[in-house]
Design a protein around this motif. Structure first.
Motif, PDB file in Angstrom:
ATOM      1  N   SER A  67       0.741  -1.274   0.042  1.00 42.34           N
ATOM      2  CA  SER A  67       0.129   0.152  -0.016  1.00 42.34           C
ATOM      3  C   SER A  67       0.788   1.294  -0.089  1.00 42.34           C
ATOM      4  CB  SER A  67      -0.875  -0.086   1.039  1.00 42.34           C
ATOM      5  OG  SER A  67      -1.122   1.262   1.680  1.00 42.34           O
ATOM      6  N   ARG A  68       0.398   2.239  -0.837  1.00 39.00           N
ATOM      7  CA  ARG A  68       1.185   3.500  -0.780  1.00 39.00           C
ATOM      8  C   ARG A  68       0.927   4.369   0.322  1.00 39.00           C
ATOM      9  NH1 ARG A  68       1.263   6.920  -5.524  1.00 39.00           N
ATOM     10  NH2 ARG A  68      -0.992   6.924  -4.970  1.00 39.00           N
ATOM     11  N   ALA A  69      -0.223   4.252   0.901  1.00 35.60           N
ATOM     12  CA  ALA A  69      -0.469   5.138   1.987  1.00 35.60           C
ATOM     13  C   ALA A  69       0.161   4.452   3.291  1.00 35.60           C
ATOM     14  CB  ALA A  69      -1.819   5.019   2.081  1.00 35.60           C
ATOM     15  N   GLY A  70       0.347   3.197   3.183  1.00 31.42           N
ATOM     16  CA  GLY A  70       0.995   2.399   4.219  1.00 31.42           C
ATOM     17  C   GLY A  70       2.514   3.062   4.285  1.00 31.42           C
ATOM     18  N   GLN A  71       3.011   3.068   3.023  1.00 38.40           N
ATOM     19  CA  GLN A  71       4.579   3.238   2.915  1.00 38.40           C
ATOM     20  C   GLN A  71       4.781   5.002   3.424  1.00 38.40           C
ATOM     21  OE1 GLN A  71       7.533   1.729   1.862  1.00 38.40           O
ATOM     22  NE2 GLN A  71       8.418   3.569   2.657  1.00 38.40           N
ATOM     23  N   ALA A  72       3.832   5.880   3.084  1.00 36.79           N
ATOM     24  CA  ALA A  72       3.732   7.069   3.816  1.00 36.79           C
ATOM     25  C   ALA A  72       3.672   7.187   5.100  1.00 36.79           C
ATOM     26  CB  ALA A  72       2.566   7.771   3.213  1.00 36.79           C
ATOM     27  N   PHE A  73       2.984   6.464   5.752  1.00 34.27           N
ATOM     28  CA  PHE A  73       2.656   6.186   7.096  1.00 34.27           C
ATOM     29  C   PHE A  73       4.010   5.909   7.822  1.00 34.27           C
ATOM     30  CE2 PHE A  73      -2.075   6.348   6.514  1.00 34.27           C
ATOM     31  CZ  PHE A  73      -2.173   7.620   7.236  1.00 34.27           C
ATOM     32  N   ARG A  74       4.544   4.677   7.296  1.00 31.71           N
ATOM     33  CA  ARG A  74       6.051   4.155   7.550  1.00 31.71           C
ATOM     34  C   ARG A  74       7.029   5.306   7.692  1.00 31.71           C
ATOM     35  NH1 ARG A  74       4.108  -0.448   5.138  1.00 31.71           N
ATOM     36  NH2 ARG A  74       5.363  -0.284   3.319  1.00 31.71           N
ATOM     37  N   ASP A  75       7.191   6.043   6.494  1.00 28.74           N
ATOM     38  CA  ASP A  75       7.798   7.140   6.352  1.00 28.74           C
ATOM     39  C   ASP A  75       7.764   8.309   7.419  1.00 28.74           C
ATOM     40  OD1 ASP A  75       9.096   6.007   4.374  1.00 28.74           O
ATOM     41  OD2 ASP A  75       8.203   7.304   2.571  1.00 28.74           O
ATOM     42  N   ILE A  76       6.453   8.790   7.822  1.00 25.74           N
ATOM     43  CA  ILE A  76       6.209   9.512   8.610  1.00 25.74           C
ATOM     44  C   ILE A  76       6.731   9.011  10.180  1.00 25.74           C
ATOM     45  CG2 ILE A  76       4.481  11.038  10.164  1.00 25.74           C
ATOM     46  CD1 ILE A  76       2.738  10.791   7.194  1.00 25.74           C
ATOM     47  N   ALA A  77       6.412   7.591  10.266  1.00 30.21           N
ATOM     48  CA  ALA A  77       6.859   7.381  11.716  1.00 30.21           C
ATOM     49  C   ALA A  77       8.606   7.212  11.811  1.00 30.21           C
ATOM     50  CB  ALA A  77       6.578   5.785  11.813  1.00 30.21           C
ATOM     51  N   ARG A  78       9.047   6.987  10.812  1.00 31.34           N
ATOM     52  CA  ARG A  78      10.530   7.384  10.803  1.00 31.34           C
ATOM     53  C   ARG A  78      11.247   8.784  10.988  1.00 31.34           C
ATOM     54  NH1 ARG A  78      12.195   3.552   5.781  1.00 31.34           N
ATOM     55  NH2 ARG A  78      14.202   4.479   6.373  1.00 31.34           N
ATOM     56  N   ARG A  79      10.459   9.776  10.439  1.00 33.33           N
ATOM     57  CA  ARG A  79      10.555  11.093  10.576  1.00 33.33           C
ATOM     58  C   ARG A  79      10.238  11.773  11.943  1.00 33.33           C
ATOM     59  NH1 ARG A  79       7.521  11.745   5.438  1.00 33.33           N
ATOM     60  NH2 ARG A  79       8.941  11.487   3.894  1.00 33.33           N
ATOM     61  N   LEU A  80       9.282  10.884  12.562  1.00 34.60           N
ATOM     62  CA  LEU A  80       9.313  11.018  14.028  1.00 34.60           C
ATOM     63  C   LEU A  80      10.259  10.812  15.091  1.00 34.60           C
ATOM     64  CD1 LEU A  80       5.380  10.318  14.767  1.00 34.60           C
ATOM     65  CD2 LEU A  80       6.533  12.549  15.237  1.00 34.60           C
ATOM     66  N   MET A  81      10.933   9.497  14.696  1.00 35.03           N
ATOM     67  CA  MET A  81      11.819   8.899  15.141  1.00 35.03           C
ATOM     68  C   MET A  81      13.272   9.614  14.836  1.00 35.03           C
ATOM     69  SD  MET A  81      11.174   4.889  14.393  1.00 35.03           S
ATOM     70  CE  MET A  81      12.695   4.401  15.087  1.00 35.03           C
ATOM     71  N   GLY A  82      13.224  10.589  13.996  1.00 35.48           N
ATOM     72  CA  GLY A  82      14.485  11.649  13.820  1.00 35.48           C
ATOM     73  C   GLY A  82      15.024  11.251  12.704  1.00 35.48           C
ATOM     74  N   GLU A  83      14.739  10.287  11.777  1.00 37.24           N
ATOM     75  CA  GLU A  83      15.316  10.149  10.684  1.00 37.24           C
ATOM     76  C   GLU A  83      15.164  11.290   9.533  1.00 37.24           C
ATOM     77  OE1 GLU A  83      15.132   6.340   8.705  1.00 37.24           O
ATOM     78  OE2 GLU A  83      14.933   5.287  10.600  1.00 37.24           O
ATOM     79  N   ASN A  84      16.085  11.349   8.722  1.00 40.21           N
ATOM     80  CA  ASN A  84      16.005  12.451   7.812  1.00 40.21           C
ATOM     81  C   ASN A  84      15.568  11.972   6.367  1.00 40.21           C
ATOM     82  OD1 ASN A  84      15.755  14.919   6.667  1.00 40.21           O
ATOM     83  ND2 ASN A  84      18.204  15.315   6.592  1.00 40.21           N
ATOM     84  N   ILE A  85      14.363  11.858   6.149  1.00 36.66           N
ATOM     85  CA  ILE A  85      13.678  11.390   4.869  1.00 36.66           C
ATOM     86  C   ILE A  85      13.081  12.698   4.364  1.00 36.66           C
ATOM     87  CG2 ILE A  85      12.192   9.886   3.824  1.00 36.66           C
ATOM     88  CD1 ILE A  85      12.362   8.169   6.372  1.00 36.66           C
ATOM     89  N   PRO A  86      13.432  12.971   2.918  1.00 40.91           N
ATOM     90  CA  PRO A  86      12.871  14.084   2.361  1.00 40.91           C
ATOM     91  C   PRO A  86      11.489  13.688   2.050  1.00 40.91           C
ATOM     92  CG  PRO A  86      14.363  13.102   0.874  1.00 40.91           C
ATOM     93  CD  PRO A  86      14.559  12.361   2.166  1.00 40.91           C
ATOM     94  N   VAL A  87      10.475  14.728   2.232  1.00 39.45           N
ATOM     95  CA  VAL A  87       9.185  14.695   1.676  1.00 39.45           C
ATOM     96  C   VAL A  87       8.919  15.112   0.243  1.00 39.45           C
ATOM     97  CG1 VAL A  87       6.742  15.524   2.374  1.00 39.45           C
ATOM     98  CG2 VAL A  87       8.554  15.264   4.174  1.00 39.45           C
ATOM     99  N   VAL A  88       8.447  14.115  -0.536  1.00 42.83           N
ATOM    100  CA  VAL A  88       8.308  14.345  -1.817  1.00 42.83           C
ATOM    101  C   VAL A  88       6.798  14.497  -1.970  1.00 42.83           C
ATOM    102  CG1 VAL A  88      10.399  13.723  -2.890  1.00 42.83           C
ATOM    103  CG2 VAL A  88       8.675  11.899  -2.446  1.00 42.83           C
ATOM    104  N   PRO A  89       6.506  15.529  -3.105  1.00 39.99           N
ATOM    105  CA  PRO A  89       5.010  15.031  -3.440  1.00 39.99           C
ATOM    106  C   PRO A  89       4.771  13.991  -4.151  1.00 39.99           C
ATOM    107  CG  PRO A  89       6.177  17.175  -4.228  1.00 39.99           C
ATOM    108  CD  PRO A  89       7.075  16.393  -3.826  1.00 39.99           C
ATOM    109  N   VAL A  90       3.386  13.551  -3.873  1.00 40.56           N
ATOM    110  CA  VAL A  90       2.993  12.273  -4.199  1.00 40.56           C
ATOM    111  C   VAL A  90       3.083  12.124  -5.672  1.00 40.56           C
ATOM    112  CG1 VAL A  90       0.817  10.923  -4.500  1.00 40.56           C
ATOM    113  CG2 VAL A  90       1.460  12.207  -2.267  1.00 40.56           C
ATOM    114  N   ASP A  91       3.642  10.889  -6.052  1.00 40.04           N
ATOM    115  CA  ASP A  91       3.684  10.607  -7.759  1.00 40.04           C
ATOM    116  C   ASP A  91       4.693  11.370  -8.539  1.00 40.04           C
ATOM    117  OD1 ASP A  91       0.734   9.398  -9.637  1.00 40.04           O
ATOM    118  OD2 ASP A  91       2.579   8.632  -8.933  1.00 40.04           O
ATOM    119  N   GLU A  92       5.377  12.243  -7.760  1.00 39.78           N
ATOM    120  CA  GLU A  92       6.276  13.093  -8.665  1.00 39.78           C
ATOM    121  C   GLU A  92       7.176  11.911  -9.498  1.00 39.78           C
ATOM    122  OE1 GLU A  92       6.527  16.007 -10.208  1.00 39.78           O
ATOM    123  OE2 GLU A  92       4.673  16.115  -8.926  1.00 39.78           O
TER     124      GLU A  92
END
Lengths: 234, 268
Positions: free
Chosen positions: B225-250
């Protein structure tokens, strides 16, 4: 012409409403209500101090005055009086009592003046009184000033700026704005990007044209030939 | 030091606060964090349903606050992740059953033992919102790319600033990239332009979210799931990881445009 029963003016922390101490209470409060209803936009959200002079006001009378103001969105923050009865009533209602000298407070107000007399407390150059906000004014926030308002930031949709004088927005103006809210037709509104939800100057109202994707440009709005016009800010 | 308290709020209802809370809770637990999720929506509880724990509720938040049970007794352990707990809301009471001070006290008890405490805020700006925000170290504001949701998010940010809870961080939920491309939906830029706060994640519209929530298995457990992936990324950002936020589908947006060009070329 009957003597003016209600005199309203600006003080440092809101509005001072002086009620004639000798006229019948019912008439005075009815006049006050009528006065407020005439200029609803200006009074809404205001904080006022009521000065009743030497009139003794009972607790029930004061409490109904407070309710009258609250129904119109006005907060009664303090009561000023030389009467013990009034002061006791104010204390019983948990209102602040203030000791504005009534003589001083009436200085400079022409009792025959039409409409509402707003005299700024500061004896500076006319119109130099105002407030400065160094942040974005977000939805639900209302800024209310008798003088000018300067916003160093954006005014977002859902926010409201109401000023007796001019409104200057060093940012994007997307909310509601009312300049010259006490009837000053010479008031202006300036913004770096002028797309207000609704723009009012004195008694005139206008809305932004529906433009898609426009380039932000500094503009100024004012009244010319009895209508609001917007021009490039030079 | 202890846990970080993160409140998920929005102002407007139905933008995906509960889905976000459940997914972030599960994603954080899956990455080895000790997590408690608290449902602060007293009277309209949902988080237990979305997490598939409804049938295990014995005690709830109000029982804890009113002293009818110990805090531990109201904490429901997740079926799959033993380090993930839910404190459900009471369904038969209203927001006034709990005060902001109760929430601060409750989270202070939990802080030493956990890494994250997530609080699912009710919609609105009244008591329930204030309860949910009172103990927060960080606030996530969920919004959808539509004008009314953004307006409410703006109001919430203003209220948070007034309470010195910072501007918070933004989750843009349910973005349909094709509508954004056609200019029919607000883009991430349009939204951050108005709200002027940090964007912590963009979650694309995904049809697998609703069935996942209905069955009580948050969508982030679905690897595809793409939404599922997006939530995992947010969780990792909350843990302090630096993952860039890219607009969906770019990344594949360009590719798709070429395909479209090709197809329309054939038509002509």
């Amino acid at each position: 012409m009957r003597e003016q029963t209600v005199v309203i003016k600006g003080i440092k922390d809101g509005l001072l409403i002086s009620l004639n101490p000798t006229e019948e209470w019912n008439i005075v409060t009815a006049d006050l209500a009528a006065r407020i209803d005439e200029q609803m936009a200006f009074f809404s959200g205001a904080r006022v101090t009521v000065d009743v002079g030497e009139r003794p006001v009972r607790k029930d009378e004061l409490s109904s005055l407070k309710a009258l103001l609250e129904r119109r969105g006005i907060t009664l923050q303090a009561v000023s009086s030389e009467s013990h009865t009034t002061i006791e009533a104010a204390i019983a209602l948990d209102l602040r009592t203030s000791n504005i000298s009534t003589n001083h407070a009436r200085d400079g107000v022409d009792p025959e003046a039409e409409g509402v007399a707003f005299i700024v407390n500061h004896q500076e150059e006319d119109g130099s009184y105002g407030i400065m906000i160094r942040r974005t004014v977000r939805s639900g926030r209302r800024v209310h000033s008798l003088g000018h308002v300067v916003v160093f930031g954006d005014v977002n949709p859902g926010a409201e700026i109401i000023a007796g004088g001019d409104v200057i927005v060093w940012g994007r103006l997307r909310g509601n704005v009312h300049a010259g809210a006490n009837g000053d037709e010479n008031a202006v509104v300036c913004a770096l990007d002028m797309i207000p939800t609704q723009l009012r100057i004195a008694g005139h109202i206008s809305v932004s044209p529906d433009e898609k994707r426009r380039k932000p440009r500094p503009e100024t709005a004012f009244i010319r030939d009895n209508q609001i016009v917007v021009e490039a800010w030079k | 030091m202890g846990a970080k308290v993160v409140t998920i709020t929005s102002g407007k209802g139905g933008v995906g606060k509960t889905t976000t809370t459940a997914n972030l809770g599960v994603a954080l637990a899956r990455m080895g964090n000790k997590v408690v999720v608290i449902d602060a929506d007293i009277g309209l509880r949902n988080l237990d349903v979305v997490m598939g724990l409804e049938n295990r509720i014995v005690y709830d938040l109000v029982d804890v606050v009113e002293g009818r049970c110990k805090l531990r007794q109201a904490m429901i352990k997740h079926k799959q992740f033993p380090e993930l707990y839910l404190i459900p809301a009471a369904q038969t009471r209203d927001k006034s059953a709990v005060s902001p001070a109760d929430m601060i006290q409750l989270t202070d008890h939990l802080r030493p033992e956990f890494d994250f405490i997530l609080i699912d805020s009710p919609a609105g700006i009244e008591r329930g919102f204030r309860n949910a925000v009172a103990p927060a170290d960080e606030v996530l504001i969920v919004t959808n790319p539509e004008v009314s949701a953004v307006r409410d998010a703006d109001r919430i940010i203003g209220l948070l600033e007034a309470e010195n809870k910072g501007p918070g961080q933004l989750i843009l939920n349910r973005v349909k990239s094709d509508m954004v491309r056609k200019g029919e939906m607000l883009s991430a830029d349009d939204v951050t332009d108005i709200l002027a706060i940090r964007l912590i994640g963009i979650v694309p519209e995904d049809e697998s979210v609703i069935p996942a929530s209905n069955s009580g298995t948050p969508v982030t457990l679905n690897e595809h799931s793409r939404a599922g992936q997006a939530f995992r990324d947010i969780a990792r950002r909350l843990m302090g990881e630096n993952i860039p936020v890219v607009p969906v589908d770019e990344p594949n947006g360009f590719l798709r445009r070429i395909v479209k060009l090709f197809v329309s070329g054939n038509d002509g």
